[in-house]
Design a protein around this motif. Sequence first.
Motif, PDB file in Angstrom:
ATOM      1  N   UNK A 117     -76.382 -11.217  13.438  1.00 24.16           N
ATOM      2  CA  UNK A 117     -75.974 -11.050  12.047  1.00 24.16           C
ATOM      3  C   UNK A 117     -77.148 -11.101  11.080  1.00 24.16           C
ATOM      4  N   UNK A 118     -78.287 -11.662  11.523  1.00 26.40           N
ATOM      5  CA  UNK A 118     -79.381 -11.925  10.586  1.00 26.40           C
ATOM      6  C   UNK A 118     -79.816 -10.683   9.822  1.00 26.40           C
ATOM      7  N   UNK A 119     -80.055  -9.587  10.566  1.00 28.92           N
ATOM      8  CA  UNK A 119     -80.525  -8.363   9.923  1.00 28.92           C
ATOM      9  C   UNK A 119     -79.537  -7.877   8.873  1.00 28.92           C
ATOM     10  N   UNK A 120     -78.245  -7.976   9.192  1.00 26.62           N
ATOM     11  CA  UNK A 120     -77.221  -7.498   8.257  1.00 26.62           C
ATOM     12  C   UNK A 120     -77.158  -8.369   7.019  1.00 26.62           C
ATOM     13  N   UNK A 121     -77.355  -9.685   7.205  1.00 25.75           N
ATOM     14  CA  UNK A 121     -77.366 -10.574   6.041  1.00 25.75           C
ATOM     15  C   UNK A 121     -78.459 -10.158   5.073  1.00 25.75           C
ATOM     16  N   UNK A 122     -79.608  -9.776   5.639  1.00 23.63           N
ATOM     17  CA  UNK A 122     -80.719  -9.354   4.787  1.00 23.63           C
ATOM     18  C   UNK A 122     -80.379  -8.090   4.021  1.00 23.63           C
ATOM     19  N   UNK A 123     -79.582  -7.223   4.646  1.00 24.29           N
ATOM     20  CA  UNK A 123     -79.262  -5.947   4.010  1.00 24.29           C
ATOM     21  C   UNK A 123     -78.071  -6.076   3.076  1.00 24.29           C
ATOM     22  N   UNK A 124     -77.426  -7.232   3.072  1.00 23.80           N
ATOM     23  CA  UNK A 124     -76.284  -7.411   2.188  1.00 23.80           C
ATOM     24  C   UNK A 124     -75.048  -6.681   2.643  1.00 23.80           C
ATOM     25  N   UNK A 125     -74.848  -6.578   3.951  1.00 20.89           N
ATOM     26  CA  UNK A 125     -73.639  -5.940   4.470  1.00 20.89           C
ATOM     27  C   UNK A 125     -72.454  -6.863   4.197  1.00 20.89           C
TER      28      UNK A 125
END
Lengths: 344, 553
Positions: free
Chosen positions: B105-113
Amino acid sequence: MGVAASRTTNPILLCLLVTVVGMVVAARRTDAPWAHGFRLYLTFGLVIITFRVVFRMFLEGQYGTHVLFRLPELPLPDAAAGIRIGGPVTLEGLLAAVYDGLRLAALVICVGAANVLADPKRLLRSMPGALYEVGTAITVALSLAPQLVESGRRVTRARRLRGEVGRRTQWFRHIAIPVMTDALDRSLLLAAAMDSRGYGRTVGLSAATRRLTAALVLGGLGGVCVGVYGTLDTTTPRALGLPMLAAGVAAAIGGLALGGRRIRRSRYRPPRWQWPDVAVACCGAVTAVGLGVAASVDPDALNPSVQPLVWPSLPTLPTLAILVGALAAVIAPPPRRSSGSSAA
Amino acid sequence: MIRFEQVAVTYPEASAPTLQDVTFTVPEGELCLVVGTTGAGKSTLLGCINGLVPHFSGGRLSGRVSVDGLDTATHPPRELADVVGVVGQDPLAGFVTDVVEDELAYGMEQLGVPPAVMRTRVEETLDLLGIADLRRRPLRELSGGQQQRVAIGSVLTAHPRVLVLDEPTSALDPTAAEEVLAAVTRLVHDLGVTVVVAEHRLERVAQFADLVAVVEEGRVRVGPPAATLADSPVAPPIVELARLAGWDPPPLSVRDGRRLAQPLRDRLEPRLPRPPSAPPADRRPQPTPLPPVLDARGVGVTYGPTVAVHDVDLTLRCGEVVALMGRNGSGKSSLMWALQGSGPRSHGRVLLRDPARGPDAAPVDPSTLKPAEARGWVGLVPQTPTDLLYLTTVRDECAQADRDAHAPAGTCHDLLETLSVGIDRDAHPRDLSEGQRLALVVAIQLTAAPRVVLLDEPTRGLDYRAKAALSALLRQLADEGRSVMVSTHDVEFVATCADRVVVMAEGEIVADGPTAEVIAASPAFAPQVAKVLAPQAWLTVEQVRAALDEGDR
């Protein structure tokens, strides 16, 4: 409960408190690595009591009439008048030391229990959005520690392969340098990985706003520190206490709110504050408040006198308050998602 | 999808550009394999794709790199995170969180998904890569293959159009490597992800590639796999075999190879040199059994409740190269450390005999010796050889090694010279290439003149040329009368250098025998040449070449 512990020196109450905390821990502990430390905290508590007693026996001035035995006394020059080493050991002095030690130990054990029960990562995840960067930094630092230990162990092992053991003087060069370079390499890799996964994407925010947020948050936290010190320490002027605390909290909240607005990140399955969590927190609060109230109503029961010697009584209100804390063991959901706040 | 135009990269303080005049295009949904020798600039090329070069690494990039229409000059890596996913060589070093699910999930959290989308994507990715049962496991406890798949998954959740993998299988055993490659091919075929992958072990990936980019002295040549690999400086064994047999274009998969191989098999049939159990004919035919130098009986290693090594009997003989194979975590390293005497050993005994002292000399147990004496018997080169290095120049390391071993000054230096020519004595050990560093550590360990040399996974990150050099070195050590044991996942390497293969599984030895017998028989461990020429028992291109030369004379 820690708060409760600091209010009393009554040994029965303290023992009850530690038992309750221990019970909660035993019932709701997880298998996570940080959950195995409770025994360590208990041992630490015992060590504290022992130290306290031993020091009292040898160093501090004794009072009271029930002399248990005499230690050889060390004559000191007149300049050190008032300090005595050795001499008679009295029951009263010893008991006071045990009570004091017990209080400190209970405090340590309470803090330890909080550590054991709460997942540090989960705590970080519940932090406000503006502190996200700090949170990430702490997460990275937390995972760095085991890595350091691991690479330290690896390098120490490797040293043996070169046949170098026991030269303490060269320890730094032999162990620390490879470990540090290893850690540096790792952090560079990690930074590259985080960068390529979108960490720190800017979303068109002005530098001024960022600076304002930082100033507010930092200033606020500083204010809170000064305020807390002012409130707790009676020697500082009142003016520095509560108002400073209030101002600090206000500034910090303002900063966080401002910072929170710029967050364009989302949270994956954020931990939710559910009724068991609230109830557990309440149990802790009830214990603390109960003892607080008892302290103002009936201070003698909480701090039994050692001079003259009396058997400590078991006051009702505090006992009930502590037992309420035990409820946390039942209310908190069974492990896997362990309770986070029972020992605040 | 990926377009390089006249790209050149120069790092600060470098005399020559690392890459120059690079122009090529990778269309959408293709798998592009990047090959080249160590230090040719493969990693730089990969770094250019998402802008880590030069935004993160420093240096100067001229020309233009664009991905999905975005110029990397104006888009730093973080802004490209939803377009390009990058997985580094060591997946563990790139993990930010500590649990599988959070990492995905980390990458998506950064992208604001949005959270709802995150949930679905995490579930999809878990299923896609077959790691659903790992979701709550701590990342550090996973095996190498699982970590690699989680790392791929963690960049996939951001739905990138391009995936960049730097040596995804170099640390993996053959089976785990296949899992990872199967996952990658699935992404290419089913989801149309464009994949760029750098790899040293071409035999594993060449058959899946749509395009091959050969990096050679800073220049990049891109073309269809067969034609490009036919004259590339590094090539998988099957291509070497094709060059020998004159197949053009060369086959890339074992299947294609077998179709072409019938005439070659016919030619080789009368020259089958030996019954498969005998050691290769070109290796010291010794009528008498070699004298044993290390004898281990019932060795066991346990860490708390985990049994790493269980009841292992093993004899190492002088003049023999033994390969130790087995899955990740099958106890190979623990066994090596236990044999050396520095690592823990819970059961059994290890006895060392020096044949030079005659058969009556009392055997020695290495764990009772002081470390300085133990290394005079058994030298171990650990998995991360850099752990042994701490001085600032190669010269100092050599001098220190001489002092430690009480060897005459210059011993280590001379050894290093025979192992690897042209290492700059004033260089910092960390600046050496992977192969050079390995040579340095081997030289340091050899300074103590051990009778037994153990090497733990030395082939990681080595290209074919470096592996050939290492293979020759091990042979030389064995010919000097030492006993050599090397643990590795690389079957091709084992085929070229080992006399005997020991296979471990779950802490026990499951196979022990001559190389030809053990690895040719195993479906997972058989080298490419053996697969192509089966049922004939040829292991390496060299053997085939020697046999053909012999026949022509």
